[in-house]
Design a protein around this motif. Structure first.
Motif, PDB file in Angstrom:
ATOM      1  N   ALA A 159       0.829  -1.207   0.000  1.00 23.89           N
ATOM      2  CA  ALA A 159       0.000   0.000   0.000  1.00 23.89           C
ATOM      3  C   ALA A 159       0.859   1.251   0.000  1.00 23.89           C
ATOM      4  O   ALA A 159       2.023   1.228   0.424  1.00 23.89           O
ATOM      5  CB  ALA A 159      -0.938  -0.022   1.207  1.00 23.89           C
ATOM      6  N   GLY A 160       0.260   2.332  -0.482  1.00 28.29           N
ATOM      7  CA  GLY A 160       1.007   3.575  -0.646  1.00 28.29           C
ATOM      8  C   GLY A 160       0.344   4.747   0.039  1.00 28.29           C
ATOM      9  O   GLY A 160      -0.530   4.591   0.907  1.00 28.29           O
ATOM     10  N   ARG A 161       0.748   5.940  -0.419  1.00 29.27           N
ATOM     11  CA  ARG A 161       0.313   7.178   0.220  1.00 29.27           C
ATOM     12  C   ARG A 161      -1.206   7.372   0.135  1.00 29.27           C
ATOM     13  O   ARG A 161      -1.774   8.133   0.907  1.00 29.27           O
ATOM     14  CB  ARG A 161       1.051   8.351  -0.453  1.00 29.27           C
ATOM     15  CG  ARG A 161       1.277   9.503   0.451  1.00 29.27           C
ATOM     16  CD  ARG A 161       2.490  10.313   0.138  1.00 29.27           C
ATOM     17  NE  ARG A 161       2.789  10.477  -1.294  1.00 29.27           N
ATOM     18  CZ  ARG A 161       3.850  11.145  -1.732  1.00 29.27           C
ATOM     19  NH1 ARG A 161       4.687  11.697  -0.881  1.00 29.27           N
ATOM     20  NH2 ARG A 161       4.088  11.258  -3.023  1.00 29.27           N
ATOM     21  N   GLY A 162      -1.834   6.674  -0.802  1.00 27.75           N
ATOM     22  CA  GLY A 162      -3.288   6.752  -0.928  1.00 27.75           C
ATOM     23  C   GLY A 162      -4.019   6.266   0.319  1.00 27.75           C
ATOM     24  O   GLY A 162      -5.212   6.522   0.490  1.00 27.75           O
ATOM     25  N   LEU A 163      -3.305   5.584   1.220  1.00 25.78           N
ATOM     26  CA  LEU A 163      -3.936   5.093   2.451  1.00 25.78           C
ATOM     27  C   LEU A 163      -4.086   6.196   3.503  1.00 25.78           C
ATOM     28  O   LEU A 163      -4.648   5.973   4.563  1.00 25.78           O
ATOM     29  CB  LEU A 163      -3.113   3.924   3.021  1.00 25.78           C
ATOM     30  CG  LEU A 163      -3.535   2.498   2.650  1.00 25.78           C
ATOM     31  CD1 LEU A 163      -4.676   2.030   3.531  1.00 25.78           C
ATOM     32  CD2 LEU A 163      -3.959   2.360   1.205  1.00 25.78           C
ATOM     33  N   LYS A 164      -3.487   7.353   3.221  1.00 33.16           N
ATOM     34  CA  LYS A 164      -3.651   8.580   4.050  1.00 33.16           C
ATOM     35  C   LYS A 164      -2.900   8.594   5.380  1.00 33.16           C
ATOM     36  O   LYS A 164      -2.505   9.654   5.848  1.00 33.16           O
ATOM     37  CB  LYS A 164      -5.124   8.911   4.364  1.00 33.16           C
ATOM     38  CG  LYS A 164      -6.117   8.675   3.254  1.00 33.16           C
ATOM     39  CD  LYS A 164      -6.106   9.755   2.212  1.00 33.16           C
ATOM     40  CE  LYS A 164      -7.224   9.549   1.209  1.00 33.16           C
ATOM     41  NZ  LYS A 164      -6.810   9.657  -0.167  1.00 33.16           N
ATOM     42  N   GLY A 165      -2.741   7.484   6.033  1.00 37.39           N
ATOM     43  CA  GLY A 165      -2.040   7.509   7.324  1.00 37.39           C
ATOM     44  C   GLY A 165      -1.854   6.117   7.882  1.00 37.39           C
ATOM     45  O   GLY A 165      -2.550   5.180   7.477  1.00 37.39           O
ATOM     46  N   PRO A 166      -0.902   5.978   8.846  1.00 33.11           N
ATOM     47  CA  PRO A 166      -0.574   4.642   9.364  1.00 33.11           C
ATOM     48  C   PRO A 166      -1.752   3.980  10.067  1.00 33.11           C
ATOM     49  O   PRO A 166      -1.834   2.751  10.128  1.00 33.11           O
ATOM     50  CB  PRO A 166       0.565   4.913  10.366  1.00 33.11           C
ATOM     51  CG  PRO A 166       0.482   6.361  10.685  1.00 33.11           C
ATOM     52  CD  PRO A 166      -0.129   7.046   9.508  1.00 33.11           C
ATOM     53  N   GLU A 167      -2.686   4.796  10.556  1.00 33.12           N
ATOM     54  CA  GLU A 167      -3.820   4.225  11.302  1.00 33.12           C
ATOM     55  C   GLU A 167      -4.729   3.391  10.392  1.00 33.12           C
ATOM     56  O   GLU A 167      -5.576   2.639  10.881  1.00 33.12           O
ATOM     57  CB  GLU A 167      -4.630   5.350  11.990  1.00 33.12           C
ATOM     58  CG  GLU A 167      -5.362   6.329  11.069  1.00 33.12           C
ATOM     59  CD  GLU A 167      -4.453   7.415  10.473  1.00 33.12           C
ATOM     60  OE1 GLU A 167      -3.228   7.369  10.675  1.00 33.12           O
ATOM     61  OE2 GLU A 167      -4.980   8.313   9.765  1.00 33.12           O
TER      62      GLU A 167
END
Ligand code: FAD
Length: 317
Positions: free
Chosen positions: A205-213
């Motif tokens: 997964a990449g930056r599209g996931l918005k955040g580590p949470e």
């Protein structure tokens, strides 16, 4: 003249790539009319090798070699090569084995081809197809030295069962203190249960996931599929995930059977490290994301809707 195979192990058990390398060696041995000898380090149950075409295993039991030391391991392998009169050494193309390949090439004055993707085109002369240009192309390379080394790319050849009558022999070459110039005093494993190098399936997964949470659903998907988790470079740079998961040109190479890229744009540096994967599935909200051009299957959609739905469906199987 036998073929010598270096088999990687972790916690006293063979890694999948050890059995893949054995399968590869058996195929080459058949063409050369010879047999395969394997070298194992601190593995008590070696019987699995007998299922993948290995005729003899040299068993090294040595407390100092319980963790990987490139120089010490290379010295032991070189001793085994001399003892067996082996003219061909076959290992994997993992990071550790690539260190060994380079060192052994110097020690044995042997030509070395890493990243082999298929059995040799020919054994005399020895011509091997390997990945080249950051996995964007292939090269057919000839080895001209008397002793030769081939590094097999993970998941390229696959596991091929060939039952043999496996002979076991203890092998205890002396190790030298100079081979242990550095020593790992503590190892913190950052990857999950399945390591990226060995994984059949990688969920990345990449930056599209918005955040580590938001990685809970990525871990759950990986769990359902028995996959390893990976990420793009910015994700590990920002500390959302550990650097051990960073894949791409400057990270770990991935050669899995299935690579699922979620919220990753498909920058050239990312693709360079994952293009050797056989089937690539992309989930991205942007239909123009470059990754779709490299994908076998694509879903234009929001990861936060698609991934939970995918998990639900997979759980039904
Ligand atoms: P972005 O480019 O920001 O892409 C995020 C994607 O997520 C977008 O396509 C967007 O449409 C999508 N998205 C947004 N929201 C959602 C949603 N809700 N659902 C689904 N999709 C969504 N990068 C690597 O990965 N590995 C490397 O090894 C590497 N090495 C590099 C070496 C050099 C020398 C340089 C200069 C760069 C390197 N990079 C590497 C960085 C690379 O150029 C890219 O910047 C990086 O890969 C982009 O990461 P990303 O796709 O996660 O982020």
């Amino acid at each position: 003249m036998s073929i010598l195979v270096y088999t990687e192990a972790e916690n006293g058990k063979f890694k999948k790539n050890a059995l893949e390398v054995a399968s590869y060696a058996h195929k080459v041995a058949q063409e050369m009319g010879t047999e395969v000898t394997a070298l194992s380090f601190n593995v008590s149950d070696n019987s699995a090798l007998g299922n993948y075409g290995v005729s003899k295993v040299l068993k090294v039991e040595n407390e100092q070699l319980k963790t990987f030391h490139a120089k010490a391991y290379a010295s032991v392998i070189a001793e085994a090569v001399k003892k067996e009169g082996a003219k061909l050494v076959i290992l994997s193309s993992s990071t550790d084995s690539k260190y060994l390949g380079g060192l052994l090439s110097g020690m044995l004055k042997a030509g070395y081809i890493p990243n082999a993707v298929s059995a040799p085109d020919s054994v005399e002369p020895m011509v091997v197809k390997r990945m080249a240009f950051s996995n964007k192309g292939f090269a057919h390379t000839e080895i001209n030295t008397e002793t030769k080394i081939i590094g097999v790319s993970n998941n390229a050849f696959g596991l091929i069962e060939n039952a043999t009558d496996l002979q076991e022999e203890a092998f205890s070459p002396a190790t030298e203190e100079k081979d242990f110039a550095t020593k790992s005093v503590n190892v913190d494993k950052v990857a999950g249960e399945v390591t990226i190098a060995d994984a059949d399936i990688v969920v990345s997964a990449g930056r599209g996931l918005k955040g580590p949470e938001n990685w809970g659903m990525i871990e759950e998907l990986a769990d359902v599929l028995g996959a390893a988790t990976a990420c793009s470079k910015p994700v590990s740079d920002m500390g959302w995930r550990s650097h051990g998961e960073h894949v791409g040109q400057t990270g770990k190479p991935v050669a899995s059977n299935l690579y699922i890229a979620i919220g990753i744009s498909g920058a050239i540096q990312h693709l360079a490290g994952v293009s050797a994967s056989k089937v690539k599935v992309v989930i991205n909200t942007d239909p123009e994301a470059p990754f779709f051009k490299a994908a076998d299957y694509g879903i234009v959609g929001d990861a936060f809707e698609v991934v939970p739905e995918l998990i639900e469906k997979l759980k039904e199987f």
